[in-house]
Design a protein around this motif. Structure first.
Motif, PDB file in Angstrom:
ATOM      1  N   THR A 268       0.821  -1.209   0.000  1.00 56.33           N
ATOM      2  CA  THR A 268       0.000   0.000   0.000  1.00 56.33           C
ATOM      3  C   THR A 268       0.858   1.264   0.000  1.00 56.33           C
ATOM      4  OG1 THR A 268      -0.192  -0.156   2.422  1.00 56.33           O
ATOM      5  CG2 THR A 268      -1.959  -1.122   1.097  1.00 56.33           C
ATOM      6  N   TRP A 269       2.073   1.194   0.553  1.00 52.35           N
ATOM      7  CA  TRP A 269       2.971   2.345   0.471  1.00 52.35           C
ATOM      8  C   TRP A 269       3.339   2.626  -0.978  1.00 52.35           C
ATOM      9  CZ3 TRP A 269       8.685   2.543   0.019  1.00 52.35           C
ATOM     10  CH2 TRP A 269       9.166   3.851   0.174  1.00 52.35           C
ATOM     11  N   GLY A 270       3.608   1.561  -1.734  1.00 56.47           N
ATOM     12  CA  GLY A 270       3.874   1.745  -3.165  1.00 56.47           C
ATOM     13  C   GLY A 270       2.667   2.300  -3.900  1.00 56.47           C
ATOM     14  N   VAL A 271       1.489   1.811  -3.562  1.00 54.54           N
ATOM     15  CA  VAL A 271       0.267   2.321  -4.188  1.00 54.54           C
ATOM     16  C   VAL A 271       0.078   3.797  -3.853  1.00 54.54           C
ATOM     17  CG1 VAL A 271      -2.250   2.143  -4.189  1.00 54.54           C
ATOM     18  CG2 VAL A 271      -0.859   0.069  -4.245  1.00 54.54           C
ATOM     19  N   SER A 272       0.388   4.185  -2.632  1.00 49.38           N
ATOM     20  CA  SER A 272       0.230   5.590  -2.249  1.00 49.38           C
ATOM     21  C   SER A 272       1.139   6.497  -3.072  1.00 49.38           C
ATOM     22  CB  SER A 272       0.519   5.771  -0.751  1.00 49.38           C
ATOM     23  OG  SER A 272       1.898   5.626  -0.471  1.00 49.38           O
ATOM     24  N   LEU A 273       2.359   6.041  -3.342  1.00 53.41           N
ATOM     25  CA  LEU A 273       3.270   6.843  -4.167  1.00 53.41           C
ATOM     26  C   LEU A 273       2.741   6.983  -5.589  1.00 53.41           C
ATOM     27  CD1 LEU A 273       6.747   5.462  -3.005  1.00 53.41           C
ATOM     28  CD2 LEU A 273       5.577   7.540  -2.252  1.00 53.41           C
ATOM     29  N   VAL A 274       2.178   5.906  -6.112  1.00 54.59           N
ATOM     30  CA  VAL A 274       1.606   5.953  -7.461  1.00 54.59           C
ATOM     31  C   VAL A 274       0.432   6.922  -7.515  1.00 54.59           C
ATOM     32  CG1 VAL A 274       0.394   4.600  -9.224  1.00 54.59           C
ATOM     33  CG2 VAL A 274       2.381   3.632  -8.049  1.00 54.59           C
ATOM     34  N   LEU A 275      -0.435   6.877  -6.508  1.00 55.47           N
ATOM     35  CA  LEU A 275      -1.601   7.761  -6.484  1.00 55.47           C
ATOM     36  C   LEU A 275      -1.203   9.224  -6.307  1.00 55.47           C
ATOM     37  CD1 LEU A 275      -4.104   5.629  -4.355  1.00 55.47           C
ATOM     38  CD2 LEU A 275      -4.096   5.991  -6.832  1.00 55.47           C
ATOM     39  N   GLN A 276      -0.154   9.460  -5.532  1.00 57.92           N
ATOM     40  CA  GLN A 276       0.324  10.834  -5.392  1.00 57.92           C
ATOM     41  C   GLN A 276       0.826  11.386  -6.726  1.00 57.92           C
ATOM     42  OE1 GLN A 276       3.133  11.451  -2.161  1.00 57.92           O
ATOM     43  NE2 GLN A 276       1.984  10.109  -0.809  1.00 57.92           N
ATOM     44  N   GLN A 277       1.571  10.561  -7.457  1.00 61.87           N
ATOM     45  CA  GLN A 277       2.066  11.020  -8.755  1.00 61.87           C
ATOM     46  C   GLN A 277       0.919  11.207  -9.741  1.00 61.87           C
ATOM     47  OE1 GLN A 277       5.215  11.978  -9.477  1.00 61.87           O
ATOM     48  NE2 GLN A 277       4.256  12.693 -11.366  1.00 61.87           N
ATOM     49  N   LEU A 278      -0.081  10.339  -9.659  1.00 67.95           N
ATOM     50  CA  LEU A 278      -1.250  10.490 -10.521  1.00 67.95           C
ATOM     51  C   LEU A 278      -1.969  11.806 -10.228  1.00 67.95           C
ATOM     52  CD1 LEU A 278      -3.145   9.269 -12.639  1.00 67.95           C
ATOM     53  CD2 LEU A 278      -4.358   8.113 -10.770  1.00 67.95           C
ATOM     54  N   ALA A 279      -2.070  12.166  -8.948  1.00 69.31           N
ATOM     55  CA  ALA A 279      -2.701  13.435  -8.579  1.00 69.31           C
ATOM     56  C   ALA A 279      -1.893  14.618  -9.113  1.00 69.31           C
ATOM     57  CB  ALA A 279      -2.844  13.524  -7.062  1.00 69.31           C
ATOM     58  N   ARG A 280      -0.567  14.511  -9.080  1.00 70.20           N
ATOM     59  CA  ARG A 280       0.262  15.592  -9.631  1.00 70.20           C
ATOM     60  C   ARG A 280       0.034  15.741 -11.129  1.00 70.20           C
ATOM     61  NH1 ARG A 280       4.097  13.039  -6.120  1.00 70.20           N
ATOM     62  NH2 ARG A 280       4.553  14.354  -4.309  1.00 70.20           N
ATOM     63  N   ASP A 281      -0.106  14.611 -11.820  1.00 68.02           N
ATOM     64  CA  ASP A 281      -0.326  14.665 -13.269  1.00 68.02           C
ATOM     65  C   ASP A 281      -1.686  15.264 -13.606  1.00 68.02           C
ATOM     66  OD1 ASP A 281       2.148  13.506 -13.611  1.00 68.02           O
ATOM     67  OD2 ASP A 281       1.371  11.465 -13.794  1.00 68.02           O
ATOM     68  N   LEU A 282      -2.693  14.975 -12.775  1.00 66.89           N
ATOM     69  CA  LEU A 282      -4.053  15.429 -13.073  1.00 66.89           C
ATOM     70  C   LEU A 282      -4.312  16.858 -12.607  1.00 66.89           C
ATOM     71  CD1 LEU A 282      -6.110  12.217 -12.160  1.00 66.89           C
ATOM     72  CD2 LEU A 282      -5.559  13.065 -14.445  1.00 66.89           C
ATOM     73  N   PHE A 283      -3.811  17.198 -11.404  1.00 63.19           N
ATOM     74  CA  PHE A 283      -4.170  18.486 -10.805  1.00 63.19           C
ATOM     75  C   PHE A 283      -2.985  19.430 -10.634  1.00 63.19           C
ATOM     76  CE2 PHE A 283      -7.076  15.228  -9.096  1.00 63.19           C
ATOM     77  CZ  PHE A 283      -8.276  15.710  -9.562  1.00 63.19           C
ATOM     78  N   GLY A 284      -1.772  18.937 -10.881  1.00 65.18           N
ATOM     79  CA  GLY A 284      -0.589  19.761 -10.692  1.00 65.18           C
ATOM     80  C   GLY A 284      -0.014  19.602  -9.295  1.00 65.18           C
ATOM     81  N   ALA A 285       1.244  19.962  -9.142  1.00 70.83           N
ATOM     82  CA  ALA A 285       1.926  19.816  -7.860  1.00 70.83           C
ATOM     83  C   ALA A 285       1.534  20.879  -6.838  1.00 70.83           C
ATOM     84  CB  ALA A 285       3.435  19.812  -8.070  1.00 70.83           C
ATOM     85  N   PRO A 286       1.280  22.154  -7.235  1.00 74.34           N
ATOM     86  CA  PRO A 286       0.953  23.174  -6.229  1.00 74.34           C
ATOM     87  C   PRO A 286      -0.356  22.869  -5.499  1.00 74.34           C
ATOM     88  CG  PRO A 286       1.572  24.192  -8.320  1.00 74.34           C
ATOM     89  CD  PRO A 286       1.379  22.734  -8.586  1.00 74.34           C
ATOM     90  N   ASN A 287      -0.424  23.329  -4.266  1.00 76.90           N
ATOM     91  CA  ASN A 287      -1.650  23.177  -3.489  1.00 76.90           C
ATOM     92  C   ASN A 287      -2.767  24.047  -4.066  1.00 76.90           C
ATOM     93  OD1 ASN A 287      -0.367  21.420  -1.765  1.00 76.90           O
ATOM     94  ND2 ASN A 287      -0.048  22.933  -0.152  1.00 76.90           N
TER      95      ASN A 287
END
Length: 289
Positions: free
Chosen positions: A96-115
């Motif tokens: 699940t730690w690996g999955v969390s890293l994948v989902l974080q990168q997916l969120a960066r690709d979809l919504f961008g890195a800035p808050n």
């Protein structure tokens, strides 16, 4: 000093919303789900995506949507990967730690890195003044939402057939299976509900501050501390532990700073577990001696 009380209670409410899901997935299924934080992030981004369409009702509309979105993500994760690692908690942690890293990168690709920010609805603007204590309506809403979720979970577990099956599996999985309970379906439903509660927590966190791809990582460790300190699978333990940790964190930050407050909280939990290694409450069961 009094101003810190509502802040601590709102932190407790947010921690409780996050920890409720872990209470069942970790307590019942023995799964150390490090991707739980990314389900929180999914709920927060759900509110962000619909705010242009829902207007002042974005938070209310986002709550059931975030529950379904995060719950579906959790169910997919359980069906595709976690089901193969039951009984192997350390393997589930790595997975699940690996999955969390994948989902974080997916969120960066979809919504961008800035808050990004989710605008609080107009009816949550303002504050309640009680003498010298000022409580923003947003924090009152988070506290009320936590209470509603706790009551709903309690009613589900104690008044519904599926809830009784969940309790049976939590107490003795083998005996429940021998009694005709399909434990696989109970696990699926439990994971869906636990992940969905993380999505609701994500919507609540949008009222506190900005959200980003790493939103969940800021809360996941504290949520596990709530689960461990309260006792695995114990709803009342999670409530009391979240309340204690939220207030302790709030007043520790008031007296010191954010970094030292974390040290104080972690040190207090370690000291508590030396005396109560099984948490505040322990699941009682009969055993042969």
């Amino acid at each position: 000093m009094l101003d810190q009380l509502p802040i601590g209670l709102s932190i407790s409410g947010a921690l409780l919303l996050i920890a409720l899901g872990l209470t069942f997935t970790f307590g019942q299924m023995g799964v150390i789900n490090m991707a739980h934080g990314e389900f929180i992030m999914a709920g927060a981004y759900t509110a962000y995506m619909i705010q242009d369409f829902a207007g002042d009702q974005a938070v209310i509309v986002a709550l059931p949507l975030a529950f379904v979105v995060a719950g579906a993500m959790g169910l997919i994760l359980e069906r595709v990967a976690i089901r193969r690692f039951y009984g192997r908690p350390l393997d589930t942690l790595l997975l699940t730690w690996g999955v969390s890293l994948v989902l974080q990168q997916l969120a960066r690709d979809l919504f961008g890195a800035p808050n990004v920010n989710v605008t609080a609805p107009g009816w949550l603007e303002g504050r309640l003044t009680l003498g010298s204590v000022i409580v923003p309506y947003t924090r009152l809403f988070i506290m009320a939402l936590a209470i509603v979720c706790v009551v709903a979970i309690w009613a589900y577990m104690n008044r519904s057939r599926q809830g009784r099956r969940m309790r049976a599996v939590m107490q003795n999985r083998e005996l429940a299976a021998c009694s005709g309970v399909i434990t696989e379906r109970v696990d699926q439903l439990t994971f869906f509900i636990g992940s969905g509660l993380a999505g609701i927590a994500g919507v609540a966190l949008t009222l506190i501050g900005p959200i980003g791809p790493t939103l969940g990582t800021n809360y996941i460790v504290d949520a596990f501390l709530v689960v461990v300190a309260g006792g695995l699978g114990q709803l009342r333990g999670a409530v009391l532990a979240a309340l204690a940790l939220g207030l302790l964190n709030s007043y520790a930050e008031f007296w010191t700073d954010a970094s030292l407050a974390k040290v104080i909280v972690f040190g207090s939990i370690v000291a508590f577990l030396q005396f109560r290694p099984q948490g505040m409450f322990v699941l009682r069961s009969r055993a042969l001696t």
